[in-house]
Design a protein around this motif. Structure first.
Motif, PDB file in Angstrom:
ATOM      1  N   THR A  13       0.827  -1.205   0.000  1.00  0.00           N
ATOM      2  CA  THR A  13       0.000   0.000   0.000  1.00  0.00           C
ATOM      3  C   THR A  13       0.862   1.256   0.000  1.00  0.00           C
ATOM      4  O   THR A  13       0.584   2.225  -0.709  1.00  0.00           O
ATOM      5  CB  THR A  13      -0.918   0.006   1.232  1.00  0.00           C
ATOM      6  N   ALA A  14       1.947   1.223   0.780  1.00  0.00           N
ATOM      7  CA  ALA A  14       2.830   2.388   0.891  1.00  0.00           C
ATOM      8  C   ALA A  14       3.486   2.727  -0.440  1.00  0.00           C
ATOM      9  O   ALA A  14       3.637   3.901  -0.781  1.00  0.00           O
ATOM     10  CB  ALA A  14       3.905   2.130   1.942  1.00  0.00           C
ATOM     11  N   SER A  15       3.858   1.714  -1.224  1.00  0.00           N
ATOM     12  CA  SER A  15       4.561   1.993  -2.475  1.00  0.00           C
ATOM     13  C   SER A  15       3.697   2.774  -3.455  1.00  0.00           C
ATOM     14  O   SER A  15       4.184   3.657  -4.170  1.00  0.00           O
ATOM     15  CB  SER A  15       5.029   0.682  -3.124  1.00  0.00           C
ATOM     16  N   VAL A  16       2.388   2.478  -3.478  1.00  0.00           N
ATOM     17  CA  VAL A  16       1.491   3.212  -4.380  1.00  0.00           C
ATOM     18  C   VAL A  16       1.338   4.649  -3.910  1.00  0.00           C
ATOM     19  O   VAL A  16       1.402   5.598  -4.707  1.00  0.00           O
ATOM     20  CB  VAL A  16       0.120   2.515  -4.461  1.00  0.00           C
ATOM     21  N   LEU A  17       1.143   4.853  -2.609  1.00  0.00           N
ATOM     22  CA  LEU A  17       1.014   6.208  -2.066  1.00  0.00           C
ATOM     23  C   LEU A  17       2.272   7.027  -2.348  1.00  0.00           C
ATOM     24  O   LEU A  17       2.198   8.201  -2.743  1.00  0.00           O
ATOM     25  CB  LEU A  17       0.758   6.150  -0.558  1.00  0.00           C
ATOM     26  N   GLN A  18       3.431   6.412  -2.186  1.00  0.00           N
ATOM     27  CA  GLN A  18       4.686   7.122  -2.399  1.00  0.00           C
ATOM     28  C   GLN A  18       4.925   7.407  -3.874  1.00  0.00           C
ATOM     29  O   GLN A  18       5.499   8.441  -4.228  1.00  0.00           O
ATOM     30  CB  GLN A  18       5.840   6.311  -1.801  1.00  0.00           C
ATOM     31  N   ALA A  19       4.486   6.499  -4.741  1.00  0.00           N
ATOM     32  CA  ALA A  19       4.646   6.723  -6.172  1.00  0.00           C
ATOM     33  C   ALA A  19       3.821   7.924  -6.633  1.00  0.00           C
ATOM     34  O   ALA A  19       4.280   8.758  -7.417  1.00  0.00           O
ATOM     35  CB  ALA A  19       4.228   5.471  -6.948  1.00  0.00           C
ATOM     36  N   VAL A  20       2.589   8.023  -6.134  1.00  0.00           N
ATOM     37  CA  VAL A  20       1.730   9.161  -6.479  1.00  0.00           C
ATOM     38  C   VAL A  20       2.375  10.463  -6.004  1.00  0.00           C
ATOM     39  O   VAL A  20       2.431  11.459  -6.731  1.00  0.00           O
ATOM     40  CB  VAL A  20       0.328   8.995  -5.853  1.00  0.00           C
ATOM     41  N   ALA A  21       2.896  10.459  -4.781  1.00  0.00           N
ATOM     42  CA  ALA A  21       3.513  11.659  -4.222  1.00  0.00           C
ATOM     43  C   ALA A  21       4.773  12.039  -4.981  1.00  0.00           C
ATOM     44  O   ALA A  21       5.017  13.212  -5.268  1.00  0.00           O
ATOM     45  CB  ALA A  21       3.841  11.439  -2.744  1.00  0.00           C
ATOM     46  N   ALA A  22       5.593  11.047  -5.335  1.00  0.00           N
ATOM     47  CA  ALA A  22       6.851  11.327  -6.034  1.00  0.00           C
ATOM     48  C   ALA A  22       6.594  11.940  -7.405  1.00  0.00           C
ATOM     49  O   ALA A  22       7.298  12.854  -7.840  1.00  0.00           O
ATOM     50  CB  ALA A  22       7.672  10.047  -6.165  1.00  0.00           C
ATOM     51  N   ARG A  40      10.859  17.173  -1.279  1.00  0.00           N
ATOM     52  CA  ARG A  40       9.608  17.694  -1.841  1.00  0.00           C
ATOM     53  C   ARG A  40       8.478  16.677  -1.669  1.00  0.00           C
ATOM     54  O   ARG A  40       7.338  17.043  -1.403  1.00  0.00           O
ATOM     55  CB  ARG A  40       9.806  18.036  -3.317  1.00  0.00           C
ATOM     56  N   ALA A  41       8.811  15.406  -1.833  1.00  0.00           N
ATOM     57  CA  ALA A  41       7.774  14.377  -1.734  1.00  0.00           C
ATOM     58  C   ALA A  41       7.216  14.271  -0.317  1.00  0.00           C
ATOM     59  O   ALA A  41       6.011  14.063  -0.126  1.00  0.00           O
ATOM     60  CB  ALA A  41       8.338  13.024  -2.182  1.00  0.00           C
ATOM     61  N   VAL A  42       8.071  14.426   0.701  1.00  0.00           N
ATOM     62  CA  VAL A  42       7.611  14.252   2.079  1.00  0.00           C
ATOM     63  C   VAL A  42       6.704  15.385   2.537  1.00  0.00           C
ATOM     64  O   VAL A  42       6.121  15.312   3.626  1.00  0.00           O
ATOM     65  CB  VAL A  42       8.800  14.117   3.067  1.00  0.00           C
ATOM     66  N   ARG A  43       6.545  16.411   1.720  1.00  0.00           N
ATOM     67  CA  ARG A  43       5.617  17.481   2.054  1.00  0.00           C
ATOM     68  C   ARG A  43       4.179  17.119   1.700  1.00  0.00           C
ATOM     69  O   ARG A  43       3.257  17.868   1.974  1.00  0.00           O
ATOM     70  CB  ARG A  43       6.031  18.768   1.332  1.00  0.00           C
ATOM     71  N   GLN A  44       3.978  15.942   1.130  1.00  0.00           N
ATOM     72  CA  GLN A  44       2.638  15.506   0.752  1.00  0.00           C
ATOM     73  C   GLN A  44       2.140  14.443   1.729  1.00  0.00           C
ATOM     74  O   GLN A  44       2.900  13.578   2.164  1.00  0.00           O
ATOM     75  CB  GLN A  44       2.655  14.928  -0.663  1.00  0.00           C
ATOM     76  N   THR A 204      12.463   6.316  -4.574  1.00  0.00           N
ATOM     77  CA  THR A 204      11.718   7.557  -4.842  1.00  0.00           C
ATOM     78  C   THR A 204      12.090   8.110  -6.210  1.00  0.00           C
ATOM     79  O   THR A 204      11.218   8.532  -6.986  1.00  0.00           O
ATOM     80  CB  THR A 204      12.007   8.606  -3.760  1.00  0.00           C
ATOM     81  N   SER A 205      13.376   8.101  -6.551  1.00  0.00           N
ATOM     82  CA  SER A 205      13.827   8.577  -7.863  1.00  0.00           C
ATOM     83  C   SER A 205      13.311   7.683  -8.982  1.00  0.00           C
ATOM     84  O   SER A 205      12.919   8.154 -10.039  1.00  0.00           O
ATOM     85  CB  SER A 205      15.358   8.633  -7.905  1.00  0.00           C
ATOM     86  N   ALA A 206      13.305   6.366  -8.737  1.00  0.00           N
ATOM     87  CA  ALA A 206      12.824   5.434  -9.754  1.00  0.00           C
ATOM     88  C   ALA A 206      11.339   5.616 -10.023  1.00  0.00           C
ATOM     89  O   ALA A 206      10.879   5.522 -11.167  1.00  0.00           O
ATOM     90  CB  ALA A 206      13.107   3.999  -9.314  1.00  0.00           C
ATOM     91  N   LEU A 207      10.554   5.887  -8.971  1.00  0.00           N
ATOM     92  CA  LEU A 207       9.115   6.050  -9.125  1.00  0.00           C
ATOM     93  C   LEU A 207       8.747   7.375  -9.785  1.00  0.00           C
ATOM     94  O   LEU A 207       7.673   7.516 -10.363  1.00  0.00           O
ATOM     95  CB  LEU A 207       8.437   5.968  -7.756  1.00  0.00           C
ATOM     96  N   ALA A 208       9.648   8.349  -9.689  1.00  0.00           N
ATOM     97  CA  ALA A 208       9.334   9.685 -10.185  1.00  0.00           C
ATOM     98  C   ALA A 208       9.422   9.779 -11.699  1.00  0.00           C
ATOM     99  O   ALA A 208       8.738  10.592 -12.317  1.00  0.00           O
ATOM    100  CB  ALA A 208      10.277  10.713  -9.562  1.00  0.00           C
ATOM    101  N   GLU A 269      -3.420   6.895 -12.532  1.00  0.00           N
ATOM    102  CA  GLU A 269      -3.151   8.125 -13.283  1.00  0.00           C
ATOM    103  C   GLU A 269      -3.795   9.320 -12.606  1.00  0.00           C
ATOM    104  O   GLU A 269      -4.984   9.357 -12.340  1.00  0.00           O
ATOM    105  CB  GLU A 269      -3.721   7.995 -14.709  1.00  0.00           C
ATOM    106  N   THR A 270      -2.972  10.309 -12.290  1.00  0.00           N
ATOM    107  CA  THR A 270      -3.465  11.546 -11.712  1.00  0.00           C
ATOM    108  C   THR A 270      -2.731  12.694 -12.335  1.00  0.00           C
ATOM    109  O   THR A 270      -1.571  12.577 -12.735  1.00  0.00           O
ATOM    110  CB  THR A 270      -3.222  11.594 -10.189  1.00  0.00           C
ATOM    111  N   PRO A 271      -3.352  13.861 -12.476  1.00  0.00           N
ATOM    112  CA  PRO A 271      -2.629  14.998 -13.028  1.00  0.00           C
ATOM    113  C   PRO A 271      -1.467  15.379 -12.139  1.00  0.00           C
ATOM    114  O   PRO A 271      -1.605  15.449 -10.926  1.00  0.00           O
ATOM    115  CB  PRO A 271      -3.710  16.110 -13.048  1.00  0.00           C
ATOM    116  N   ALA A 272      -0.317  15.572 -12.734  1.00  0.00           N
ATOM    117  CA  ALA A 272       0.865  15.931 -11.954  1.00  0.00           C
ATOM    118  C   ALA A 272       0.773  17.407 -11.550  1.00  0.00           C
ATOM    119  O   ALA A 272       0.620  18.286 -12.388  1.00  0.00           O
ATOM    120  CB  ALA A 272       2.129  15.683 -12.764  1.00  0.00           C
ATOM    121  N   ALA A 273       0.859  17.645 -10.258  1.00  0.00           N
ATOM    122  CA  ALA A 273       0.809  19.025  -9.753  1.00  0.00           C
ATOM    123  C   ALA A 273       1.975  19.257  -8.823  1.00  0.00           C
ATOM    124  O   ALA A 273       2.174  18.494  -7.883  1.00  0.00           O
ATOM    125  CB  ALA A 273      -0.519  19.255  -9.006  1.00  0.00           C
ATOM    126  N   PRO A 274       2.767  20.291  -9.073  1.00  0.00           N
ATOM    127  CA  PRO A 274       3.910  20.523  -8.205  1.00  0.00           C
ATOM    128  C   PRO A 274       3.491  20.935  -6.804  1.00  0.00           C
ATOM    129  O   PRO A 274       2.447  21.555  -6.606  1.00  0.00           O
ATOM    130  CB  PRO A 274       4.660  21.655  -8.912  1.00  0.00           C
TER     131      PRO A 274
END
Length: 276
Positions: A13-22, A40-44, A204-208, A269-274
């Motif tokens: 479950t964590a890997s999907v949440l982290q992939a979306v955030a990354a 930047r990712a940990v701010r989400q 994190t880099s691989a998922l981004a 799939e989600t729109p990428a938003a900085p």
């Protein structure tokens, strides 16, 4: 085994949440060892929730590694992809093909074989050479990550995922080599910290950027095969009498089924938003 499977649920479950955030975070330096992207990712909230699940999963993983051979725990953790696939099918309305449902069944069958064949954990404590070697591998992972950041997206994701999986594998082995967290002279303690930290950075880099499916497949291979070999060759992990063949078959079947489900490391799939 219950703890190992619980850890798989948390990690999957964590890997999907982290992939979306990354993917929603602003790009960092572009390096495979990208601390800026991680910050930047940990701010989400999704990434933080993923870290919380990772923490729970890690505790369950430690308990499992103290009672089961590394090869059994590693295969159970690879089953996190089967968990993710089923959760995605139910909650995210992702349709699984018959082949993918078959892969879920294959993973469960492999884990059943392992559960029947696994003996108790080995009694080996590991030599100083093994502990120093583990620390050297953790350092090498960081170097590989720095080089992999310059590769094209396709091979970059696979190499970073494989390196991240190796880092998680270092953690699996190190847990067996540490008797106390206050043993500051034990190289395995530093290998655990460095290997785990490097694995998070690289994953994190691989998922981004690039194929998350390739990254996830690499991670599964990295965190299962190497640690299993170390456990059997150096730490005394064994199977029940006469059931070595069943353990080998179960391990192979479980990992193969997990690799067939590697695409479920991909976030919806989600729109990428900085993040601002």
């Amino acid at each position: 085994m219950i703890c190992a499977l619980g850890a798989a649920v948390c990690f999957g479950t964590a890997s999907v949440l982290q992939a979306v955030a990354a993917r929603a975070a602003e790009p960092g330096t572009g390096s495979g060892v990208d601390a800026a992207l991680l910050l930047r990712a940990v701010r989400q909230w999704r990434y933080l929730a993923g870290l919380g699940l990772d923490a729970v999963g890690f505790v369950l993983q430690i308990i499992a590694l103290r009672h089961l051979p590394i090869y059994a725990v590693g295969a159970a953790l690879a089953a996190s992809l089967a968990v993710t696939a089923v959760v995605a099918a139910r909650l995210l309305k992702v349709r699984l093909s018959r082949t993918e449902w078959g892969a879920v069944a294959v993973v469960c069958t492999g884990l059943l074989m392992l559960g029947l064949a696994s003996g108790a954990e080995g009694t080996g404590t590991g030599s100083l050479a093994l502990k120093l070697g583990l620390l050297a591998v953790a350092v090498l992972i960081l170097l590989v990550g720095a080089v992999a950041g310059r590769l094209p997206d396709g091979p970059r994701a696979l190499v970073l995922g494989l390196a991240a999986g190796t880092g998680f594998g270092v953690v699996e082995v190190a847990v067996r080599l540490i008797d106390s967290v206050w043993d500051l002279g034990n190289p395995a303690l530093y290998a655990l910290l460095l290997g785990g930290g490097a694995a998070f950075l690289l994953l994190t880099s691989a998922l981004a950027r690039g194929s998350v499916t390739a990254a996830t497949a690499g991670m599964v291979l990295g965190e299962t095969i190497g640690p299993a070999v170390v456990g059997v060759a150096w730490l005394g992990d064994r199977t029940r009498e006469g059931l070595t063949w069943l353990a080998v078959l179960g391990f192979t079947v479980a990992v193969a089924g997990a690799l067939a489900l590697a695409r479920f490391g991909e976030p919806p799939e989600t729109p990428a938003a900085p993040v601002r």
